[in-house]
Structures are given as C-alpha cells and as structure tokens.
Design a protein around this motif. Structure first.
Motif, PDB file in Angstrom:
ATOM      1  N   LYS A 103       0.852  -1.198   0.000  1.00 51.90           N
ATOM      2  CA  LYS A 103       0.000   0.000   0.000  1.00 51.90           C
ATOM      3  C   LYS A 103       0.880   1.237   0.000  1.00 51.90           C
ATOM      4  N   THR A 104       0.272   2.355  -0.350  1.00 50.46           N
ATOM      5  CA  THR A 104       0.910   3.657  -0.210  1.00 50.46           C
ATOM      6  C   THR A 104       0.087   4.457   0.777  1.00 50.46           C
ATOM      7  N   VAL A 105       0.731   4.922   1.829  1.00 55.91           N
ATOM      8  CA  VAL A 105       0.096   5.830   2.781  1.00 55.91           C
ATOM      9  C   VAL A 105       0.524   7.236   2.387  1.00 55.91           C
ATOM     10  N   TRP A 106      -0.457   8.102   2.186  1.00 60.39           N
ATOM     11  CA  TRP A 106      -0.181   9.422   1.633  1.00 60.39           C
ATOM     12  C   TRP A 106      -0.805  10.512   2.499  1.00 60.39           C
ATOM     13  N   ALA A 107      -0.273  11.722   2.328  1.00 60.77           N
ATOM     14  CA  ALA A 107      -0.806  12.898   3.006  1.00 60.77           C
ATOM     15  C   ALA A 107      -0.819  14.041   2.006  1.00 60.77           C
ATOM     16  N   ARG A 108      -1.862  14.846   2.075  1.00 64.67           N
ATOM     17  CA  ARG A 108      -2.043  15.956   1.128  1.00 64.67           C
ATOM     18  C   ARG A 108      -1.999  17.276   1.888  1.00 64.67           C
ATOM     19  N   PHE A 109      -1.321  18.247   1.289  1.00 65.03           N
ATOM     20  CA  PHE A 109      -1.198  19.588   1.839  1.00 65.03           C
ATOM     21  C   PHE A 109      -1.617  20.586   0.781  1.00 65.03           C
TER      22      PHE A 109
END
Length: 149
Positions: A141-147
């Motif tokens: 999986k890819t764990v992502w965060a958006r700003f």
C-alpha cells in the motif's frame, strides 16, 4: 503584414503535475534520505523552503518534512519496510506518499499518553496534513498525506 498577437488573451496550458520518486528499499537511513529528498523538491518547486527567511514558509516545510518522517518510519516499523517515497505537486496541492509491503491499511489510534513512545505517527500525519489515506498497491500500500498551499 500581420499584427503581433496580444499574449494577454492567450490561455497557457496548466502545467502538469510534478512528480519525484525515491527508491528506499534496502537504503541505509531512509528517514533522513526521504527528508532531504523532499526538502530539495519543495525548494526547487518553490512550494516551501525549510531555510526560508519567512517563518510561515519554514513552518509549512517543517510540517511536510515531519509527515514524511512519520510515513517512512511507519512503513519501516509496521509495513515490512519502506519501498518508495513519492512527492507530487499538482496545482497548489502537495502529496507525499510512502509505499510499503503490507497490504493492511493503517488505523488511526486514539491519542495516547504523549510521554510514552509509539503510537503517535498517524496522529501527527492526521493533525499536520489537510487529508491523508492509503491506496492499495499490487504488493502493499501507499500511505499518503495531502497539503494545500
């Protein structure tokens, strides 16, 4: 003779997303490498610079770098090892994502005792980013965060 076209009426195509990938499989010091890589991309894209004179810009950059640290550390600790970091700038939004080999999605734990180690990584990601999540990959999986800017 043809008159020159006025550029003010022309629409320039929007630039496409900028994407940087850093392979981290079997890399020594993956958290430091990921932070340095991300800081370089942020400065090059002029999104935020951790060495800027503007304190707000420095703080924004440090928030992103802390989230990158947590994503990579979590992939190392809970995801069977980090494989890749992807940093994407698309319009005004920046997305950072760490890919690991564990297919189980991450679970946000209730905030615990801040004086105790462990269990705070996703709380940091949750609090500093505008939104975060995980995307299944063929083998992990890819764990992502958006700003947003």
């Amino acid at each position: 003779m043809n008159a020159p076209r006025a550029e003010s009426g022309l629409q320039r195509p929007a630039p496409g997303p900028q994407v940087r990938r850093l392979g981290l499989r079997d890399v020594s010091g993956p958290v430091r490498r990921a932070r340095d890589f991300t800081a370089s991309a942020l400065a090059e894209w002029r999104w935020a610079d951790p060495e800027a004179a503007d304190p707000d810009e420095r703080e924004r950059a440090e928030d992103v770098l802390l989230v990158v640290s947590e994503l990579v550390a979590n992939a190392m600790t809970h995801g069977g090892g980090v494989r890749e970091l992807v940093v994407t700038l698309d319009g005004e939004a920046l997305v950072v994502g760490a890919t690991d080999g564990e297919s189980r999605p991450p679970a946000l734990q209730k905030p615990g005792d801040p004086s105790q180690p462990g269990g705070h990584g996703l709380q940091v990601v949750h609090r500093l980013s505008d939104t975060w999540g995980s995307t299944p990959q063929p083998s992990g999986k890819t764990v992502w965060a958006r700003f947003a800017r």
